[in-house]
Design a protein around this motif. Structure first.
Motif, PDB file in Angstrom:
ATOM      1  N   UNK A  98     -37.421 -32.926 -23.897  1.00 22.34           N
ATOM      2  CA  UNK A  98     -38.267 -32.687 -22.973  1.00 22.34           C
ATOM      3  C   UNK A  98     -37.966 -31.664 -22.186  1.00 22.34           C
ATOM      4  N   UNK A  99     -39.007 -30.592 -21.965  1.00 20.78           N
ATOM      5  CA  UNK A  99     -38.521 -29.359 -20.811  1.00 20.78           C
ATOM      6  C   UNK A  99     -39.252 -29.373 -19.816  1.00 20.78           C
ATOM      7  N   UNK A 100     -38.926 -29.113 -18.651  1.00 19.85           N
ATOM      8  CA  UNK A 100     -39.634 -28.587 -17.428  1.00 19.85           C
ATOM      9  C   UNK A 100     -38.985 -27.657 -16.298  1.00 19.85           C
ATOM     10  N   UNK A 101     -39.993 -27.059 -15.523  1.00 23.34           N
ATOM     11  CA  UNK A 101     -39.229 -26.218 -14.578  1.00 23.34           C
ATOM     12  C   UNK A 101     -39.433 -26.701 -13.097  1.00 23.34           C
ATOM     13  N   UNK A 102     -38.630 -26.862 -12.635  1.00 24.71           N
ATOM     14  CA  UNK A 102     -38.527 -27.200 -10.922  1.00 24.71           C
ATOM     15  C   UNK A 102     -38.380 -26.125 -10.123  1.00 24.71           C
ATOM     16  N   UNK A 103     -39.286 -26.105  -9.138  1.00 26.07           N
ATOM     17  CA  UNK A 103     -39.348 -25.107  -8.109  1.00 26.07           C
ATOM     18  C   UNK A 103     -38.507 -25.266  -7.003  1.00 26.07           C
ATOM     19  N   UNK A 104     -37.189 -24.886  -6.956  1.00 28.17           N
ATOM     20  CA  UNK A 104     -36.403 -25.047  -5.805  1.00 28.17           C
ATOM     21  C   UNK A 104     -36.111 -24.039  -4.990  1.00 28.17           C
ATOM     22  N   UNK A 105     -35.939 -24.229  -3.546  1.00 29.90           N
ATOM     23  CA  UNK A 105     -35.524 -23.109  -2.786  1.00 29.90           C
ATOM     24  C   UNK A 105     -34.343 -22.514  -3.296  1.00 29.90           C
ATOM     25  N   UNK A 106     -34.245 -21.279  -2.985  1.00 28.24           N
ATOM     26  CA  UNK A 106     -32.855 -20.707  -3.290  1.00 28.24           C
ATOM     27  C   UNK A 106     -31.935 -21.005  -2.179  1.00 28.24           C
ATOM     28  N   UNK A 107     -32.303 -21.401  -1.018  1.00 25.32           N
ATOM     29  CA  UNK A 107     -31.378 -21.783  -0.062  1.00 25.32           C
ATOM     30  C   UNK A 107     -31.430 -21.141   1.085  1.00 25.32           C
ATOM     31  N   UNK A 108     -30.408 -20.414   1.461  1.00 25.93           N
ATOM     32  CA  UNK A 108     -30.428 -19.530   2.714  1.00 25.93           C
ATOM     33  C   UNK A 108     -30.672 -18.024   2.371  1.00 25.93           C
ATOM     34  N   UNK A 109     -31.680 -17.616   3.169  1.00 27.18           N
ATOM     35  CA  UNK A 109     -32.246 -16.204   2.834  1.00 27.18           C
ATOM     36  C   UNK A 109     -31.999 -15.310   4.128  1.00 27.18           C
ATOM     37  N   UNK A 110     -31.836 -14.223   3.792  1.00 27.53           N
ATOM     38  CA  UNK A 110     -31.912 -12.997   4.950  1.00 27.53           C
ATOM     39  C   UNK A 110     -33.133 -12.432   4.726  1.00 27.53           C
ATOM     40  N   UNK A 111     -33.744 -11.953   5.732  1.00 30.04           N
ATOM     41  CA  UNK A 111     -35.025 -11.021   5.881  1.00 30.04           C
ATOM     42  C   UNK A 111     -34.854 -10.047   6.759  1.00 30.04           C
ATOM     43  N   UNK A 112     -34.743  -8.601   6.373  1.00 32.29           N
ATOM     44  CA  UNK A 112     -34.739  -7.434   7.170  1.00 32.29           C
ATOM     45  C   UNK A 112     -36.058  -6.840   6.968  1.00 32.29           C
ATOM     46  N   UNK A 113     -36.559  -6.544   8.296  1.00 30.70           N
ATOM     47  CA  UNK A 113     -37.819  -6.024   8.366  1.00 30.70           C
ATOM     48  C   UNK A 113     -37.785  -4.414   8.996  1.00 30.70           C
ATOM     49  N   UNK A 114     -39.011  -3.775   8.659  1.00 33.82           N
ATOM     50  CA  UNK A 114     -39.039  -2.450   9.341  1.00 33.82           C
ATOM     51  C   UNK A 114     -40.075  -2.406  10.605  1.00 33.82           C
ATOM     52  N   UNK A 115     -40.180  -1.475  11.137  1.00 32.88           N
ATOM     53  CA  UNK A 115     -41.007  -1.153  12.312  1.00 32.88           C
ATOM     54  C   UNK A 115     -42.467  -1.071  12.235  1.00 32.88           C
ATOM     55  N   UNK A 116     -42.903  -0.531  10.950  1.00 25.21           N
ATOM     56  CA  UNK A 116     -44.260   0.205  10.786  1.00 25.21           C
ATOM     57  C   UNK A 116     -45.258  -0.719  10.837  1.00 25.21           C
ATOM     58  N   UNK A 117     -45.146  -1.687  10.443  1.00 24.30           N
ATOM     59  CA  UNK A 117     -46.275  -2.807  10.767  1.00 24.30           C
ATOM     60  C   UNK A 117     -45.336  -4.189  11.026  1.00 24.30           C
ATOM     61  N   UNK A 118     -44.880  -4.063  12.515  1.00 20.30           N
ATOM     62  CA  UNK A 118     -43.660  -4.764  12.875  1.00 20.30           C
ATOM     63  C   UNK A 118     -43.808  -6.565  12.726  1.00 20.30           C
ATOM     64  N   UNK A 119     -45.066  -6.711  12.881  1.00 23.01           N
ATOM     65  CA  UNK A 119     -45.376  -8.183  12.901  1.00 23.01           C
ATOM     66  C   UNK A 119     -45.375  -8.802  11.368  1.00 23.01           C
ATOM     67  N   UNK A 120     -46.416  -8.076  10.761  1.00 22.07           N
ATOM     68  CA  UNK A 120     -46.690  -8.839   9.597  1.00 22.07           C
ATOM     69  C   UNK A 120     -45.443  -8.658   8.579  1.00 22.07           C
ATOM     70  N   UNK A 121     -44.816  -7.380   8.574  1.00 25.41           N
ATOM     71  CA  UNK A 121     -43.812  -7.329   7.579  1.00 25.41           C
ATOM     72  C   UNK A 121     -42.456  -8.107   7.846  1.00 25.41           C
TER      73      UNK A 121
END
Ligand code: NAD
Length: 465
Positions: A98-121
């Motif tokens: 039997x096979x299945x896919x678990x959707x697990x969090x990658x773990x610790x993530x870094x998000x680096x954002x720009x200024x041009x749509x500074x809130x949503x991005x």
């Protein structure tokens, strides 16, 4: 550096204990609280963005809050289904498994954002990361400090830094964060910095999503509705002062309608400018460097023989630039060589499909490709013979706002996709699981010795059924 390492270590412990196996309803609660905070502070957010670069609060609401909130709603509504393990049928030669896919969090993530749509991005990737169950360190842009401050206030009021932390600073701070072994890095910004991020990620083999920019072409076929085409192109150059990754960088207009296009454009420009005097608030350019860069591009372009379609108007004090359209410019003009990221737009006549394709293919794959046409065959041919991260037909920019389709570039304009389900997947480890029947396995017949009879069966299974 040590402070970042300590924060990282704290998040690691917290992630394993509290996030890795968090439920859909726990994650949804976090997003609901986030949405509530944004609603309560919407005026403060718009004010902050206005203070950063004079962006009209109406535009902040339309381009940042509306799109972000609809994306959060979509994520909340679909998260339980996205998170659910999916059973996958086994091929017959693996009968018994039997096979299945678990959707697990990658773990610790870094998000680096720009200024041009500074809130949503800055916030949108964090929404996807939280939905997928990760811990996040977010570094918003140093060029939009008021918005970055309110983002920091928001996340510190809603989350413990062990789960979501905002770290402020520029390239130096980003460089230090990039040394940490994040499980995933989500970067939005220029291709130049994207390469730096990818090199740093390679040291830790962190996976990356790179949301970059490029030179987006807009093609206007002779079958296009010229009135709406021009209005839409014009608006794309007003919106956010065209400081947008999806703004068109050049327009290719079929020669048979070129003169009519230019005449109509002049009329529409006058109309837009008269409307803007009636209270339209024009977004400013982010800083003196970019104001000078865009002004120089416009001046160089005209000095080298291009013709202005409308007068070049700017206000240095407010750092505002009225959209400037130019024609008759050489392909070698600096304006055609880089991402403009401002309210300038070259309009070029084309005669043949080959000429059009040669120009588009001479540049790195763009983030967006725009086709204005009523001719299905023409549209299909352009799509089949070009490549881009996204395509929009008969308008610009709006493809960013539909969170049900993946958003992102290809190669030079980006790696990986964001928004909605694609965003959730970007921060998810699709962990495959296979379970064998403990009493029976069809493959047992292939255990040694490898006899001629077994080879025959193997041949039969491989080639005949
Ligand atoms: P940028 O690349 O200069 O900066 C983006 C972020 O990277 C900022 O937070 C900045 O502090 C950080 N940074 C700068 N130098 C760094 C370094 N050496 N190492 C690590 N991090 C560093 O981009 P920008 O000027 O903020 O934004 C404009 C660019 O972003 C344009 O090219 C535009 O097309 C692109 N963009 C892409 C998307 C998209 O979704 N594809 C959206 C918006 C903007």
């Amino acid at each position: 550096m040590q402070a970042y390492q300590e924060l990282f270590d704290l998040q690691r412990t917290y992630f394993l204990k509290n996030c890795k196996n968090s439920s859909a309803s726990e994650r949804k609660q976090k997003l609901i609280r986030l949405k509530k905070w944004i609603k309560q502070h919407q005026t403060d957010i718009s004010d902050a963005v206005y203070r950063d670069f004079g962006k009209a609060p109406f535009e902040t609401h339309l381009t940042e809050l509306l799109v972000l909130i609809k994306g959060i709603d979509h994520t909340i509504a679909n998260l339980p289904v996205w998170m659910q393990s999916k059973h996958i049928a086994s091929p017959y030669f693996l009968t018994g498994t039997k096979s299945w896919i678990r959707y697990e969090p990658k773990g610790q993530v870094l998000v680096i954002a720009p200024w041009n749509f500074p809130f949503i991005l800055a916030v949108n990737p964090v929404v996807s990361a939280i939905a997928a169950g990760n811990c996040v360190i977010l570094k918003p842009s140093e060029l939009s400090p008021h918005c970055s401050a309110i983002i920091q206030q928001m996340f510190s009021e809603l989350f413990d830094a062990k789960e979501v932390a905002v770290v402020q600073g520029g390239a130096e701070v980003a460089g230090k964060l990039l040394k940490l072994p994040f499980n995933h890095i989500f970067f939005t910004g220029s291709p130049r910095v994207g390469k730096i991020v990818m090199k740093a990620a390679a040291d830790n083999l962190s996976s990356v999503t790179l949301e970059l920019g490029g030179q987006n072409p807009a093609i206007v076929h002779h079958s296009a509705n010229l009135k709406t085409t021009i209005e839409r192109l014009l608006w794309s150059k007003y919106l956010n002062a065209a400081q947008s990754c999806v703004s068109p960088n050049y327009v290719l207009v079929h020669r048979s309608i070129y003169a009519e296009f230019i005449n109509l454009l002049k009329q529409k420009l006058e109309w837009f400018q008269s409307v803007s005097k009636q209270g339209y608030q024009m977004t400013g350019i982010i800083n003196d460097y970019h104001f000078g860069r865009i002004k120089k591009l416009a001046e160089q372009c005209v000095d080298s023989g291009a013709k202005q379609i409308n007068p070049f108007r700017f206000d240095k004090e407010k750092r505002q630039i009225q959209p400037l359209f130019v024609q008759d410019l050489e392909i070698s003009n600096p304006l055609m060589k880089e991402e403009i990221f401002g309210p300038l737009l070259p309009v070029i006549a084309y005669d043949h499909m080959d000429e059009l394709l040669a120009l588009i293919r001479s540049k790195p794959i763009p983030l967006a490709l725009y086709i204005f046409s009523e001719n299905k065959r023409f549209i299909k041919e352009i799509i089949n013979k070009t490549s881009s991260g996204t395509i929009m037909i008969n308008d610009t920019t709006l493809q960013f706002a539909n969170h049900k389709i993946p958003f992102g570039g290809a190669n030079h304009s980006g790696i990986g996709k964001a928004h909605g389900y694609a965003g959730f997947l970007a921060f998810t480890n699709q962990r495959s699981v296979m379970k064998q029947n403990s009493n029976f396995s069809l493959l047992r017949i292939f255990y040694p010795p490898y006899t001629a009879w077994k080879q025959k069966i193997l041949n039969f299974i491989t080639w005949k059924i």
